[in-house]
Design an enzyme around this catalytic site. Structure first.
Site, PDB file in Angstrom:
ATOM      1  N   ALA B 126       0.679  -1.271  -0.075  1.00 11.29           N
ATOM      2  CA  ALA B 126      -0.122   0.051   0.042  1.00 11.29           C
ATOM      3  C   ALA B 126       0.760   1.362  -0.098  1.00 11.29           C
ATOM      4  CB  ALA B 126      -0.842  -0.012   1.112  1.00 11.29           C
ATOM      5  N   THR B 127       2.181   1.292   0.601  1.00 10.86           N
ATOM      6  CA  THR B 127       2.853   2.400   0.771  1.00 10.86           C
ATOM      7  C   THR B 127       3.318   2.916  -0.772  1.00 10.86           C
ATOM      8  OG1 THR B 127       3.826   2.059   2.731  1.00 10.86           O
ATOM      9  CG2 THR B 127       5.169   3.218   1.069  1.00 10.86           C
ATOM     10  N   ASN B 206      -5.926   3.601  10.177  1.00  7.99           N
ATOM     11  CA  ASN B 206      -5.032   2.427  10.740  1.00  7.99           C
ATOM     12  C   ASN B 206      -4.873   2.515  12.227  1.00  7.99           C
ATOM     13  OD1 ASN B 206      -3.364   4.891  10.312  1.00  7.99           O
ATOM     14  ND2 ASN B 206      -1.604   3.690  10.366  1.00  7.99           N
ATOM     15  N   GLN B 234      -6.622  -0.724   5.159  1.00 10.31           N
ATOM     16  CA  GLN B 234      -7.168  -1.461   6.408  1.00 10.31           C
ATOM     17  C   GLN B 234      -8.604  -1.633   6.323  1.00 10.31           C
ATOM     18  OE1 GLN B 234      -5.562  -2.040   9.422  1.00 10.31           O
ATOM     19  NE2 GLN B 234      -3.748  -0.789   9.135  1.00 10.31           N
ATOM     20  N   SER B 254      -3.311  -3.630   0.345  1.00  7.67           N
ATOM     21  CA  SER B 254      -2.059  -4.216   0.766  1.00  7.67           C
ATOM     22  C   SER B 254      -2.520  -5.749   1.003  1.00  7.67           C
ATOM     23  CB  SER B 254      -2.117  -3.608   2.238  1.00  7.67           C
ATOM     24  OG  SER B 254      -1.044  -4.343   2.938  1.00  7.67           O
ATOM     25  N   HIS B 256      -0.939  -7.831   3.259  1.00  8.09           N
ATOM     26  CA  HIS B 256      -0.636  -8.667   4.792  1.00  8.09           C
ATOM     27  C   HIS B 256      -1.602  -8.038   5.788  1.00  8.09           C
ATOM     28  CE1 HIS B 256       1.868  -5.333   6.751  1.00  8.09           C
ATOM     29  NE2 HIS B 256       1.765  -4.693   5.599  1.00  8.09           N
ATOM     30  N   THR B 294       9.471  -7.107 -11.904  1.00  6.38           N
ATOM     31  CA  THR B 294       8.829  -8.597 -12.347  1.00  6.38           C
ATOM     32  C   THR B 294       7.809  -8.798 -11.242  1.00  6.38           C
ATOM     33  OG1 THR B 294      11.008  -9.481 -13.261  1.00  6.38           O
ATOM     34  CG2 THR B 294       9.246 -11.087 -12.212  1.00  6.38           C
ATOM     35  N   CYS B 380       4.631   1.907  12.179  1.00  6.25           N
ATOM     36  CA  CYS B 380       5.678   2.676  11.926  1.00  6.25           C
ATOM     37  C   CYS B 380       6.284   3.723  12.718  1.00  6.25           C
ATOM     38  CB  CYS B 380       5.217   3.552  10.627  1.00  6.25           C
ATOM     39  SG  CYS B 380       4.141   2.601   9.679  1.00  6.25           S
TER      40      CYS B 380
END
Lengths: 90, 456
Positions: B126-127, B206, B234, B254, B256, B294, B380
């Site tokens: 997502a970043t 988040n 989220q 995202s 994960h 890739t 973070c």
């Protein structure tokens, strides 16, 4: 379309799923797999349409195969130390 | 274990003073290895960073990351074993089977957000998606669009991308939020200018878990002809998302956060009307030139499987997560006073419960809760002792912002874990309050806000 499974076949699948779920070494995955199996069969018990019963049965069979493989993978890499939830409290 | 024992032996063997550097690195190695003393099972403890615990902590930090679902891992493993082809190889079976798997995964991600598979681009997370959205869109339209709007409670990567744009001469409005964490729609509409290119509002926050009114924001943006970007890392798989209904132009996803693998994410880019962006990565032109590099087949397959499961399980999971949230909040409130939930309780994803405990210092509480894996806010920034900028944007008082803890509940959380977390939290808060002179004064009826701390 395949025929509806018999009651005995459904019960046997249910038992196999539960038995396999309880072999997960990871506390959270084990509890989830057992819970999801029980809740899934409870929800499916309301199904009346033979084709959706058959579909649910096929899905259950598939989940059993996934679970059997993953039980092995999890056991291969089980951490030395278990979750605090299963550690005997001091 | 042999390595740990060897390093312990080494430390004893090496004379202390002359080779200090060597011996400290050995000490670090010994410290970070999980040492399980030989002997009976119940004697086993984890020792890491000076903390001793009798087992792996119960995990309540689902906003930081989620465990990988075994069904996801099962889908991924074949692509780490025999199906290792590069999905961009056009000349052999290895490439074809990988490409087919990537496209199937793309369709699964698209289905979860009601998009067309051609609108989904795989990224590293997502970043990266947020960076491509914010910088890529504004740089593409740099001639006519000079202004960006982002809320003050956005994720760091959106805010930092905005700051980058400011250095390039763009103007940014950091939109304040209401005390409940929601966007003020009138203020948003008034902030849009003729040269505004992008409005960025996070779908589910988040840190505090509030769900923004996406449909209304999308409608405002559509009326004013501005692209609406939402960071849905989220939100994906937890609340229903429909890019059509919500008028979303760009969306970051995202892997994960939805029980998928780390290192993979996706970007949704609308086709009709087309949203145009400038790629931020130069290279072989994969993902239709939006994101060269890739495509990691196993990770993408994992994200696809995670999305498929999320679609099937969303209702079941959310029913359960809501019940567990109630259990947690009621359990804590029944035994403690001075408990404040940060952010709207009504417009909230129930898997995120951000609570402040009055008269308790948050870091001390976290240190005391070593058997519960929780955090004070975003992972973070969890290394800093500064109170969260999100809570400050809500207007939470400095003292309350310092005492916040975020409990993240997920698919694999059990009732027993919630009960244990309540028990441990209550015990620790009571212990800290017993030591707190502030709490004593409050009990005696002194208003601590009236105290003059410094004499001038």
């Amino acid at each position: 379309m395949m025929a509806s499974p018999s009651r005995a076949e459904v019960l046997s699948l249910f038992r196999s799923l539960l038995r396999t779920a309880s072999k997960f070494t990871d506390y959270n995955i084990r509890e989830y797999s057992k819970r999801r199996t029980i809740d899934g069969f409870r929800d499916s018990s309301a199904l009346a349409d033979p084709s959706s019963v058959a579909a649910a049965f096929v899905d259950g069979k598939f989940q059993l195969e996934v679970m059997k493989r993953q039980v092995v993978v999890y056991s291969l890499y089980a951490p030395d130390i278990k979750s605090v939830m299963e550690a005997t409290s001091p | 274990m042999a390595a740990a024992a060897a390093s312990r032996f080494l430390r004893r063997a090496i004379p202390a003073a002359p080779i200090r550097r060597l011996s400290t690195s050995a000490a670090v190695a010994a410290e970070t290895s999980l040492s399980a003393p030989s002997g009976e099972d119940e004697a086993r403890v984890i020792e890491m960073k000076g903390v001793k615990i009798s087992g792996r902590p119960l995990y309540l930090d689902m906003q930081a990351t989620t465990p990988v679902d075994p069904r996801v891992l099962d889908a991924m493993i074949p692509f780490y074993l025999s199906r290792y082809g590069n999905p961009h190889s056009r000349t052999h079976l290895y490439g074809w089977e990988s490409e087919a798997a990537v496209e199937a995964a793309r369709a699964r991600v698209a289905a979860l957000v009601a998009a067309n598979p051609k609108e989904i681009f795989f990224t590293s997370g997502a970043t990266e998606s947020n960076n491509i959205s914010v910088k890529g869109l504004m740089r593409f339209h740099r001639a006519r669009k000079r202004h960006v709007i982002a809320t003050q409670t956005e994720h760091k990567c959106v805010l930092d991308s905005c700051r980058h744009l400011q250095q390039e001469g763009f103007e940014v409005t950091y939109l304040p939020v209401r005390p409940d964490g929601l966007v003020d729609l009138d203020l948003l509409a008034d902030s849009i200018r003729p040269d505004t290119g992008l409005v960025s509002v996070m779908a589910v926050n988040n840190e505090i878990g509030v769900v923004q009114p996406l449909e209304e924001i999308g409608r405002i943006c559509r009326e004013k002809g501005v692209v609406f970007h939402t960071d849905a890392a989220q939100a994906l798989g937890k609340i229903p998302i429909d890019v059509e209904k919500m008028g979303i132009g760009l969306m970051s996803l995202s892997g994960h956060k939805i029980y998928g693998p780390k290192g993979v994410g996706a970007l949704y880019v609308r086709r009709r009307p087309r949203v145009r962006i400038e790629p931020q990565m130069s290279g072989g032109g994969q993902e239709r030139g939006i994101r060269s590099g890739t495509v990691p087949t196993p990770l993408v397959v994992g994200m696809g499987a995670a999305c498929e499961i999320a679609m099937k399980e969303m209702e079941y999971d959310s029913r359960r997560v809501s019940a567990l949230q109630d259990r947690l909040l009621n359990g804590i409130r029944a035994r403690l006073d001075g408990v404040v939930v940060n952010g709207s309780l009504e417009h909230r994803y129930p898997g995120n419960l951000n609570i402040s405990f009055a008269y308790v210092e948050g870091e001390s509480l976290l240190m005391g809760l070593k058997e519960v894996a929780v955090s004070s806010g975003s992972a973070c920034t969890s290394a800093s002792l500064e109170p969260s900028y999100v809570l400050r944007a809500l207007g939470v008082d400095e003292d309350m912002a310092h005492t916040s803890i975020r409990f993240g509940i997920g698919r694999f959380t059990t009732e027993a874990e919630i009960d244990k977390a309540v028990e441990l939290t209550v015990r620790q808060v009571e212990k800290l309050r017993e030591m707190s002179p502030l709490y004593e004064m409050v009990k005696e009826g002194i208003d601590i806000k009236s105290i003059q701390w410094a004499q001038h």
